[in-house]
Design an enzyme around this catalytic site. Structure first.
Site, PDB file in Angstrom:
ATOM      1  N   GLU A 195     -14.659   5.705   4.297  1.00 35.40           N
ATOM      2  CA  GLU A 195     -13.991   6.739   3.435  1.00 35.40           C
ATOM      3  C   GLU A 195     -14.484   6.131   2.084  1.00 35.40           C
ATOM      4  O   GLU A 195     -14.524   6.921   1.320  1.00 35.40           O
ATOM      5  CB  GLU A 195     -12.488   6.077   3.576  1.00 35.40           C
ATOM      6  CG  GLU A 195     -11.495   6.495   2.755  1.00 35.40           C
ATOM      7  CD  GLU A 195     -10.075   5.781   2.624  1.00 35.40           C
ATOM      8  OE1 GLU A 195      -9.239   6.249   1.993  1.00 35.40           O
ATOM      9  OE2 GLU A 195     -10.038   4.644   3.329  1.00 35.40           O
ATOM     10  N   HIS A 196     -14.574   4.857   2.177  1.00 34.65           N
ATOM     11  CA  HIS A 196     -15.193   4.194   0.619  1.00 34.65           C
ATOM     12  C   HIS A 196     -16.523   3.706   0.956  1.00 34.65           C
ATOM     13  O   HIS A 196     -16.748   2.817   1.925  1.00 34.65           O
ATOM     14  CB  HIS A 196     -14.444   3.367   0.003  1.00 34.65           C
ATOM     15  CG  HIS A 196     -13.033   3.759  -0.094  1.00 34.65           C
ATOM     16  ND1 HIS A 196     -12.000   3.373   0.708  1.00 34.65           N
ATOM     17  CD2 HIS A 196     -12.410   4.759  -1.105  1.00 34.65           C
ATOM     18  CE1 HIS A 196     -10.866   3.972   0.230  1.00 34.65           C
ATOM     19  NE2 HIS A 196     -10.993   4.859  -0.865  1.00 34.65           N
ATOM     20  N   GLN A 255      10.376  12.835   8.815  1.00 25.34           N
ATOM     21  CA  GLN A 255      11.243  13.732   8.374  1.00 25.34           C
ATOM     22  C   GLN A 255      10.813  14.626   7.190  1.00 25.34           C
ATOM     23  O   GLN A 255      10.969  15.728   6.978  1.00 25.34           O
ATOM     24  CB  GLN A 255      12.692  13.273   8.308  1.00 25.34           C
ATOM     25  CG  GLN A 255      12.829  12.223   7.139  1.00 25.34           C
ATOM     26  CD  GLN A 255      12.366  10.688   7.802  1.00 25.34           C
ATOM     27  OE1 GLN A 255      11.808  10.690   8.778  1.00 25.34           O
ATOM     28  NE2 GLN A 255      13.103   9.805   7.328  1.00 25.34           N
ATOM     29  N   TYR A 277       3.133  14.667  -0.348  1.00 24.95           N
ATOM     30  CA  TYR A 277       3.712  13.394   0.161  1.00 24.95           C
ATOM     31  C   TYR A 277       3.063  12.113  -0.314  1.00 24.95           C
ATOM     32  O   TYR A 277       1.839  12.131  -0.391  1.00 24.95           O
ATOM     33  CB  TYR A 277       3.502  13.136   1.833  1.00 24.95           C
ATOM     34  CG  TYR A 277       4.382  11.985   2.336  1.00 24.95           C
ATOM     35  CD1 TYR A 277       5.563  12.362   2.367  1.00 24.95           C
ATOM     36  CD2 TYR A 277       3.608  10.584   2.497  1.00 24.95           C
ATOM     37  CE1 TYR A 277       6.685  11.259   3.060  1.00 24.95           C
ATOM     38  CE2 TYR A 277       4.425   9.658   2.969  1.00 24.95           C
ATOM     39  CZ  TYR A 277       5.743   9.962   3.108  1.00 24.95           C
ATOM     40  OH  TYR A 277       6.547   8.821   3.573  1.00 24.95           O
ATOM     41  N   HIS A 307      -4.642  -3.440   1.895  1.00 27.90           N
ATOM     42  CA  HIS A 307      -3.908  -2.157   2.010  1.00 27.90           C
ATOM     43  C   HIS A 307      -3.090  -2.229   3.397  1.00 27.90           C
ATOM     44  O   HIS A 307      -1.762  -1.755   3.364  1.00 27.90           O
ATOM     45  CB  HIS A 307      -5.018  -1.109   2.370  1.00 27.90           C
ATOM     46  CG  HIS A 307      -5.216  -0.137   1.209  1.00 27.90           C
ATOM     47  ND1 HIS A 307      -3.996   0.535   0.433  1.00 27.90           N
ATOM     48  CD2 HIS A 307      -6.368  -0.092   0.374  1.00 27.90           C
ATOM     49  CE1 HIS A 307      -4.523   1.077  -0.576  1.00 27.90           C
ATOM     50  NE2 HIS A 307      -5.868   0.812  -0.544  1.00 27.90           N
ATOM     51  N   GLN A 343      -9.708  -3.589  -0.152  1.00 24.87           N
ATOM     52  CA  GLN A 343      -9.197  -2.553   0.822  1.00 24.87           C
ATOM     53  C   GLN A 343      -8.290  -3.282   2.159  1.00 24.87           C
ATOM     54  O   GLN A 343      -7.543  -2.733   2.807  1.00 24.87           O
ATOM     55  CB  GLN A 343     -10.428  -2.023   1.496  1.00 24.87           C
ATOM     56  CG  GLN A 343     -10.993  -0.922   0.617  1.00 24.87           C
ATOM     57  CD  GLN A 343     -10.173   0.134  -0.151  1.00 24.87           C
ATOM     58  OE1 GLN A 343      -9.664   0.944   0.642  1.00 24.87           O
ATOM     59  NE2 GLN A 343      -9.971   0.138  -1.515  1.00 24.87           N
ATOM     60  N   ASN A 348       1.949   6.574   6.889  1.00 27.39           N
ATOM     61  CA  ASN A 348       1.973   5.549   7.938  1.00 27.39           C
ATOM     62  C   ASN A 348       1.389   6.498   9.242  1.00 27.39           C
ATOM     63  O   ASN A 348       1.439   7.721   9.210  1.00 27.39           O
ATOM     64  CB  ASN A 348       3.061   4.863   8.196  1.00 27.39           C
ATOM     65  CG  ASN A 348       4.267   5.695   8.229  1.00 27.39           C
ATOM     66  OD1 ASN A 348       4.206   6.910   8.599  1.00 27.39           O
ATOM     67  ND2 ASN A 348       5.483   4.907   8.329  1.00 27.39           N
ATOM     68  N   ASP A 358      -9.527   4.502  -6.868  1.00 24.21           N
ATOM     69  CA  ASP A 358      -8.268   4.624  -6.478  1.00 24.21           C
ATOM     70  C   ASP A 358      -7.331   4.990  -7.609  1.00 24.21           C
ATOM     71  O   ASP A 358      -6.221   5.835  -7.485  1.00 24.21           O
ATOM     72  CB  ASP A 358      -7.746   3.267  -5.918  1.00 24.21           C
ATOM     73  CG  ASP A 358      -8.042   2.953  -4.688  1.00 24.21           C
ATOM     74  OD1 ASP A 358      -8.382   3.928  -4.083  1.00 24.21           O
ATOM     75  OD2 ASP A 358      -7.835   2.137  -4.091  1.00 24.21           O
ATOM     76  N   HIS A 392     -17.356  49.755  16.220  1.00 26.21           N
ATOM     77  CA  HIS A 392     -18.043  49.052  15.125  1.00 26.21           C
ATOM     78  C   HIS A 392     -19.109  50.098  14.810  1.00 26.21           C
ATOM     79  O   HIS A 392     -19.432  50.365  13.614  1.00 26.21           O
ATOM     80  CB  HIS A 392     -18.846  47.915  15.490  1.00 26.21           C
ATOM     81  CG  HIS A 392     -17.410  46.754  15.307  1.00 26.21           C
ATOM     82  ND1 HIS A 392     -16.422  46.601  16.186  1.00 26.21           N
ATOM     83  CD2 HIS A 392     -17.428  45.705  14.551  1.00 26.21           C
ATOM     84  CE1 HIS A 392     -15.643  45.537  15.761  1.00 26.21           C
ATOM     85  NE2 HIS A 392     -16.349  45.157  14.895  1.00 26.21           N
ATOM     86  N   GLU A 450     -24.374  44.168  20.301  1.00 24.78           N
ATOM     87  CA  GLU A 450     -23.118  43.604  20.680  1.00 24.78           C
ATOM     88  C   GLU A 450     -22.239  44.577  21.706  1.00 24.78           C
ATOM     89  O   GLU A 450     -21.140  44.145  22.015  1.00 24.78           O
ATOM     90  CB  GLU A 450     -22.357  42.891  19.665  1.00 24.78           C
ATOM     91  CG  GLU A 450     -23.252  42.043  18.915  1.00 24.78           C
ATOM     92  CD  GLU A 450     -22.466  41.244  17.799  1.00 24.78           C
ATOM     93  OE1 GLU A 450     -21.197  41.669  17.404  1.00 24.78           O
ATOM     94  OE2 GLU A 450     -22.790  40.277  16.967  1.00 24.78           O
ATOM     95  N   SER A 502      -7.049   2.777   5.517  1.00 22.02           N
ATOM     96  CA  SER A 502      -8.101   2.614   4.445  1.00 22.02           C
ATOM     97  C   SER A 502      -9.144   1.800   5.257  1.00 22.02           C
ATOM     98  O   SER A 502      -9.020   1.042   5.868  1.00 22.02           O
ATOM     99  CB  SER A 502      -7.524   2.244   3.248  1.00 22.02           C
ATOM    100  OG  SER A 502      -8.293   2.227   2.123  1.00 22.02           O
TER     101      SER A 502
END
Length: 435
Positions: free
Chosen positions: A327-328, A189, A127, A263, A260, A212, A361, A420, A415, A238
């Site tokens: 993140e950064h 969608q 995406y 963004h 940033q 988003n 980036d 087994h 166990e 971000s």
């Protein structure tokens, strides 16, 4: 930006200082996304056209981008932009190819061979947002590692403009990276279409890419459905955290913070420094620079929920950064590598005055699809490994089973898993002539 002294805060105030902007999954958003997903599942392509008209304000006839549209996009682009896209793709390929996972084979005991083999995810969905601005760089960041992994089919969705066409640079980047099919779809969608499939859009096994709040919510919902699709990581707005000392240039630090902040209004930027003079200078620089930005209104909204935090040392700055898990992470100190060993949680790190986050980036070669909102504590950014499955293989000889069988029997007995135990013990009996 709010100015704070970390050592003057109690625990509750520290927690509040590092709190991200609220990203609550409001009932209205959850129900709205669920309705879109249900509509796409029930009505397929007809729903996609209807939803595109409603949310993207465009009429689309053919949902898939045609070869002629790819050619027209390439012809329309400036040669310098095309060259920059190819140049960036080359560096991204170099880094991701070198850092991809490798097959492994090892004898864990005589006659016991354990291997790891790699298989690409067959069909993946990418995406690429195009809301406030198209992001051809995201097409590169997702398309390149998918190609290196060898995914059999790579599908990409990106919203169409009012004229019913996708952004030319996004299409060119998709072509450069070898994306197989592109669809003129955006929002929840698009996620629903790739997760469940329609007559036009094939069902994908894993979905990648930022978006988003609607896209993020759709990814979370389809990943929680056994009939849906896996996703790359949880996502959020971000963010950047900068650690700087009095050797940093205030103008550079301010520019990195603003890169940033522009963004989106829910982005967040944080500066940690033991230097009061630097904090003052950066605050002044931010105020000066933001007034000159085309996206100043957006940046100012992000700055309203951002922080300038005084710490007593760079070691404490590292502690606070690990707690935030950005993140950064930008380290603009006299000797930035001295702090590197202490960093435990960050999506991507940028060292020194000549390494703005912007190069990551676009074209340093690392990936910009990264965990946000504190998820860097447990997630990594997108890489070739994100597009492959790592499958273990084992082969045991008769002597190997004699060596490790008793260990298996003992553990299975502990166990209380009798079947087994028998699966091993009956073979050991045959080997020892006791069957």
């Amino acid at each position: 930006m709010k100015r704070l002294d970390w050592n003057a805060l109690d625990e509750n105030a520290r927690r509040e200082a590092l709190a991200r902007p609220a990203q609550a999954r409001a009932d209205e958003l959850k129900h709205g996304v669920a309705a879109i997903i249900a509509q796409v599942r029930a009505h397929g392509d007809a729903a996609l056209r209807e939803l595109s008209a409603k949310y993207d304000r465009c009429a689309i006839d053919a949902i898939e981008v045609t070869a002629a549209e790819f050619d027209a996009a390439e012809a329309a682009l400036d040669d310098a932009l095309k060259a920059a896209i190819r140049e960036a793709a080359g560096r991204i390929d170099t880094y991701h190819r070198a850092s991809q996972p490798k097959p492994v084979g090892v004898d864990t005991a005589p006659g016991v061979r354990v291997e790891r083999m790699l298989r690409s995810i067959t069909r993946v969905g990418l995406y690429v947002p195009a809301g406030t601005a198209p992001l051809p760089s995201t097409a590169l960041m997702l398309g390149v590692p998918a190609a290196i992994a060898g995914c059999r089919e790579v599908v990409l969705c990106s919203p169409a403009r009012a004229d019913g066409r996708c952004d030319e640079a996004v299409l060119y980047a998709a072509r450069v990276t070898g994306v197989h099919r592109v669809f003129k779809l955006g929002g929840a969608q698009a996620i629903a279409a790739m997760a469940y499939g329609t007559d036009s859009v094939p069902k994908c096994e894993k979905l990648f890419g930022p978006g988003n709040a609607w896209v993020t919510e759709a990814k979370l919902q389809v990943s929680g459905d056994p009939e849906g699709a896996a996703i790359d990581m949880p996502a959020g707005p971000s963010e950047v955290l900068v650690i700087a000392d009095d050797g940093a240039r205030p103008a550079f630090v301010a520019a990195d913070l603003l890169s940033q902040a522009e963004h989106g209004p829910d982005s967040q930027v944080v500066l940690l420094s033991p230097s009061a003079a630097l904090l003052d200078a950066v605050a002044a620089e931010v105020e000066r620079q933001v007034a000159t930005l085309p996206r100043s209104e957006t940046a100012l909204k992000a700055l309203a929920q951002s922080r300038l935090i005084a710490v007593d040392s760079l070691a404490q700055a590292v502690e606070v950064s690990n707690r935030y898990a950005p993140e950064h992470l930008i380290i603009q100190t006299v000797e930035p590598r001295l702090l590197l060993d202490g960093i435990e949680s960050a999506g991507s790190i940028f060292l020194g005055p000549w390494t703005p986050e912007s190069v990551g980036d676009y074209c340093s070669g690392s990936n910009h699809v990264l965990p946000t909102y504190g998820h860097a504590r447990s997630y990594s950014g997108v890489s070739v490994a994100s597009f492959v499955k790592q499958i273990s293989v084992q082969e045991v000889s008769a002597d190997g089973l004699r060596a490790i069988g008793p260990c298996t029997v003992t553990l299975a007995t502990a166990e209380q898993l009798e079947a087994h135990r028998r699966a091993v013990s009956m073979r050991l009996d045959v080997l020892e002539g006791r069957a």
